[in-house]
Write a protein that holds these residues in place. Structure first.
Motif, PDB file in Angstrom:
ATOM      1  N   CYS A 196      15.974  14.614  43.490  1.00 20.62           N
ATOM      2  CA  CYS A 196      17.034  14.014  44.291  1.00 20.62           C
ATOM      3  C   CYS A 196      18.229  13.643  43.408  1.00 20.62           C
ATOM      4  O   CYS A 196      18.076  12.980  42.384  1.00 20.62           O
ATOM      5  CB  CYS A 196      16.474  12.788  44.991  1.00 20.62           C
ATOM      6  SG  CYS A 196      17.589  12.088  46.206  1.00 20.62           S
TER       7      CYS A 196
ATOM      8  N   GLN B 288      27.970  13.444  40.522  1.00 16.02           N
ATOM      9  CA  GLN B 288      26.632  13.649  41.061  1.00 16.02           C
ATOM     10  C   GLN B 288      25.738  14.224  39.971  1.00 16.02           C
ATOM     11  O   GLN B 288      26.067  15.225  39.347  1.00 16.02           O
ATOM     12  CB  GLN B 288      26.670  14.590  42.252  1.00 16.02           C
ATOM     13  CG  GLN B 288      27.385  13.979  43.434  1.00 16.02           C
ATOM     14  CD  GLN B 288      27.376  14.907  44.619  1.00 16.02           C
ATOM     15  OE1 GLN B 288      27.663  16.079  44.486  1.00 16.02           O
ATOM     16  NE2 GLN B 288      27.025  14.369  45.767  1.00 16.02           N
TER      17      GLN B 288
ATOM     18  N   TRP C 256      21.720  11.728  42.362  1.00 10.97           N
ATOM     19  CA  TRP C 256      22.238  10.376  42.523  1.00 10.97           C
ATOM     20  C   TRP C 256      23.686  10.347  42.086  1.00 10.97           C
ATOM     21  O   TRP C 256      24.153  11.203  41.352  1.00 10.97           O
ATOM     22  CB  TRP C 256      21.374   9.358  41.789  1.00 10.97           C
ATOM     23  CG  TRP C 256      21.533   9.278  40.298  1.00 10.97           C
ATOM     24  CD1 TRP C 256      22.339   8.431  39.604  1.00 10.97           C
ATOM     25  CD2 TRP C 256      20.851  10.050  39.309  1.00 10.97           C
ATOM     26  NE1 TRP C 256      22.213   8.615  38.254  1.00 10.97           N
ATOM     27  CE2 TRP C 256      21.295   9.622  38.039  1.00 10.97           C
ATOM     28  CE3 TRP C 256      19.910  11.087  39.358  1.00 10.97           C
ATOM     29  CZ2 TRP C 256      20.835  10.169  36.849  1.00 10.97           C
ATOM     30  CZ3 TRP C 256      19.464  11.622  38.170  1.00 10.97           C
ATOM     31  CH2 TRP C 256      19.914  11.170  36.942  1.00 10.97           C
TER      32      TRP C 256
END
Length: 67
Positions: free
Chosen positions: A35, A27, A37
């Motif tokens: 955010c 991650q 990904w």
């Protein structure tokens, strides 16, 4: 939580900071927040020094703007 190194997602060329692992993926979070990904481990490459320095500066700038 200890944050990981800045790396490159070789699929897109995006720089991200390693936040952890989930379901076989790494991650990543963009410098300065945003955010997260998922990136397959085989697509993670060390960030060049210049990219890491830019990412660290962006993260510090973002932290200074927060109340």
């Amino acid at each position: 939580m200890s944050l990981g190194p800045y790396v490159i997602d070789a699929r897109s060329g995006r720089v991200g900071q390693v936040m952890g692992r989930e379901g076989g993926y790494v991650q990543l979070r963009p410098p300065g927040g945003g955010c997260e990904w998922d990136c397959p481990p085989e697509a993670v490459a060390p960030a060049p020094v210049a990219e890491e320095l830019r990412a660290r500066v962006r993260a510090v700038d973002q932290e200074e703007r927060l109340p």
